[in-house]
Design a protein around this motif. Sequence first.
Motif, PDB file in Angstrom:
ATOM      1  N   THR A   1      44.194  16.751  20.684  1.00 38.40           N
ATOM      2  CA  THR A   1      43.195  16.834  21.742  1.00 38.40           C
ATOM      3  C   THR A   1      42.483  15.507  21.751  1.00 38.40           C
ATOM      4  N   SER A   2      42.246  14.977  22.924  1.00 38.41           N
ATOM      5  CA  SER A   2      41.557  13.703  22.959  1.00 38.41           C
ATOM      6  C   SER A   2      40.902  13.477  24.298  1.00 38.41           C
ATOM      7  N   HIS A   3      39.776  12.793  24.263  1.00 41.75           N
ATOM      8  CA  HIS A   3      39.159  12.347  25.496  1.00 41.75           C
ATOM      9  C   HIS A   3      39.784  11.053  25.964  1.00 41.75           C
ATOM     10  N   GLU A   4      40.201  10.276  24.985  1.00 40.34           N
ATOM     11  CA  GLU A   4      40.624   8.921  25.324  1.00 40.34           C
ATOM     12  C   GLU A   4      42.065   8.915  25.799  1.00 40.34           C
TER      13      GLU A   4
ATOM     14  N   ILE B   1      45.295   2.020  12.612  1.00 37.72           N
ATOM     15  CA  ILE B   1      45.983   2.571  11.434  1.00 37.72           C
ATOM     16  C   ILE B   1      46.432   3.997  11.704  1.00 37.72           C
ATOM     17  N   ILE B   2      45.539   4.776  12.299  1.00 37.58           N
ATOM     18  CA  ILE B   2      45.858   6.196  12.495  1.00 37.58           C
ATOM     19  C   ILE B   2      46.911   6.373  13.583  1.00 37.58           C
ATOM     20  N   LEU B   3      46.808   5.569  14.640  1.00 38.82           N
ATOM     21  CA  LEU B   3      47.824   5.658  15.695  1.00 38.82           C
ATOM     22  C   LEU B   3      49.205   5.282  15.169  1.00 38.82           C
TER      23      LEU B   3
ATOM     24  N   LYS C   1      39.910   9.185   7.224  1.00 40.52           N
ATOM     25  CA  LYS C   1      41.138   8.643   6.642  1.00 40.52           C
ATOM     26  C   LYS C   1      41.604   9.507   5.478  1.00 40.52           C
ATOM     27  N   LEU C   2      40.638   9.995   4.707  1.00 42.69           N
ATOM     28  CA  LEU C   2      41.010  10.861   3.586  1.00 42.69           C
ATOM     29  C   LEU C   2      41.665  12.137   4.087  1.00 42.69           C
TER      30      LEU C   2
ATOM     31  N   ILE D   1      40.928  10.269  16.793  1.00 43.83           N
ATOM     32  CA  ILE D   1      40.449   8.890  16.692  1.00 43.83           C
ATOM     33  C   ILE D   1      39.074   8.681  17.320  1.00 43.83           C
ATOM     34  N   SER D   2      38.413   9.748  17.712  1.00 49.85           N
ATOM     35  CA  SER D   2      37.122   9.516  18.359  1.00 49.85           C
ATOM     36  C   SER D   2      36.075   9.120  17.323  1.00 49.85           C
TER      37      SER D   2
END
Lengths: 50, 242, 197, 220
Positions: free
Chosen positions: C178-181, C160-162, C130-131, C150-151
């Motif tokens: 980049t994301s797996h999800e 919050i981040i989305l 978050k920082l 977000i992983s």
Amino acid sequence: MIDEILNFINMNGHSFYIWTAYFIPLTLIFSYILIQRSKLKRMKKYETKI
Amino acid sequence: MLKYFHKYANPGKFLTLALPVRKIMGIVSIGVVTVGLIFALFLSPPDYQQKETVRIMYIHVPAAWMSLMIYAFIFFSSVVFLVWKFPLFLILAKESVTIGVIFTFTALLTGSLWGKPTWGTYWVWDARLTSFLVLFFIYLGLKLIMDSFSYSSKGDYAFGYLALIGGFNLPIIKFSVDWWNTLHQPASILRTGGISISSEMLIPLFLMAIGFLFLFIYILLVSVEINLKKRKIIYYKNKPDN
Amino acid sequence: MSKEYLLKVKNLSCERNYKIIFNKLSFNLYPRNIVFIDGNNGSGKTTLLLCVSNILTYSGEVLIKKGIDNFGYVGHRNGLYDTQTVDSFLYFWKNIYNYKKSYHSILEYFNLSRFIDVPVSSLSFGQKKKLSFARLIMMKSKVWLLDEPISGLDKKTKKIILKLIQEHLSLGGGALATSHERLSYFDKKKVTRVKID
Amino acid sequence: MIKLFFLFLLKDFKSYLLDSNKSWFAISFFLLCVLIFPLTYGSSVDLLKKTAIASIWICALFSNLISLESLFKEDYQNGVLLQYRINKIPFSIIVITKCISHWVFTGLPIIFFSPFFLIFLSGSSSDALGLFFSLLFGTPLFSLLGMPIAALTLGATARGPLLIFLSIPFFLPIIIFGVLGVNSFNSGSYSEYYLLCAILSISIVILPYITIKILQESLK
């Protein structure tokens, strides 16, 4: 004849210094050459496989 | 000049160009070294002062010349790599390090073996010997940095820059060691002026020097070929469409 | 489509450690859009982000819209000094980015106000993440490069981040993530998927 | 640019002061090292007197070597360096501030405490000024020369031993000129100091530039 050869090997009493000074470096260099050559042969074999 | 470099810095072209040179060098170098050894051990006369021990010179001096020359070679090829980014020059520089280590070790070993009968000790903290020891350690440093970055291209630049810094530093080290020695130690033990070199001694000396140079070129070309082949194999293995 | 792009990648290929990582990738990033880079572990997603930000050498073209000279980046390694406190960290980056407003509202947004005098080393993984997003907000960059944003986070933090990314997009920015999800959070029309094999 | 410079300098100073591992480590290591010399010589004061300057220089070298490892390590490992690079913060500022803070926390204390250590090691007090000046020119050179080597070994396996192995040969000229300078200071010849100054001024120009290049490559 044998005396002459022994005399040559004795090198006027300095045989140890002279013969090690020739023997160790030359074996180092030539063994490195042989290692590299065998590596190259292995590489060539491997390359033809692919 | 640059265009010429571009043409032959291509690894594939380099290999085809190097193959005949390698083969000739292999035969010639062995021949020259053998003839040189025969001259050095049998045909050259013993020195009037140092007697038979002068024969160590024929292997000591060419090895010392070679180790300096190889460092200069590493320095210039890594500069070429850093400036123009030809990977071939990096390979050339990297593969000459091991040979440099061997020649520097040879020079140190034979030097100390020569020193015992002539000066009475194996080792003196003389300027020339000390600077050669430092050169040996810099070579070892290059070797270490090559090995600690194995299979990563990060190490390429680390190697190149270390060779660069070392190249700048070597003259300073040499100068400082000279300075240190002249202040502290009167030049009593070492006197190179004692040996008067006659032509009978020059023949084996130069034969051995040329033989070592050819040997260096031969080993270098073999090693470069190994390295290029290894790269090729890794490259083909990792090709996405393979 | 004659929309103005933020980022245009053409035939991008990259070689690293004597291996070809990816070959001839092409995609565009438009304002208000997000590009997802999909692929297995070790397929070079992080490498792609580093190529776009011109750290690695690549062949091909990366065109960036004029006026954008900085990318925001959130990576695996958060880029935080362990000994710094949260306050001094934010103060330091605020000065670097010339962020005029107070950063307390950002801390409020991330629920981090309690930790303002705590050294970074004693924060949890999610709080550190978050920082680094707080730093991203202060930067005010148009293009965000997000490496696995977000992983490994809990549901609340993910949300919050989305939301933060959504807000950034609605202000006309773009993101490269980049994301797996599989993220169904975003509007399907605004998502581009790029697959690396 | 100037604002950024002071910002980074402040941050580096702060990190040295907050992290007691970093700031006090070098100087306490120096102290411990100095302690070893009298103990190894037995009770021979004469020997100690002769080698006082040399031992102080050796201790300064070792404490510098030990502290070199942490120079760029933290920035590299936690990804701050990458962040700086992506955000296009000039590396020149980072390198110069790092160098200054490293010298202030490892070189400067040694310089100021060196006269006391000279007395501690029963060296002659007339050498104190010479030692002070030689360390003043020598320790920044340690930091400057160590910087590119510390940057080189980033990302290597077994970094610490490699770093020490690589840097000692390059530190030789500094030690030689430094120790010789002190010895010839009282006889009124300052040539070693001039040489140290010359090396220092060349190093200040070239080495930060090389370090920047190496750091940029290390992120690849």
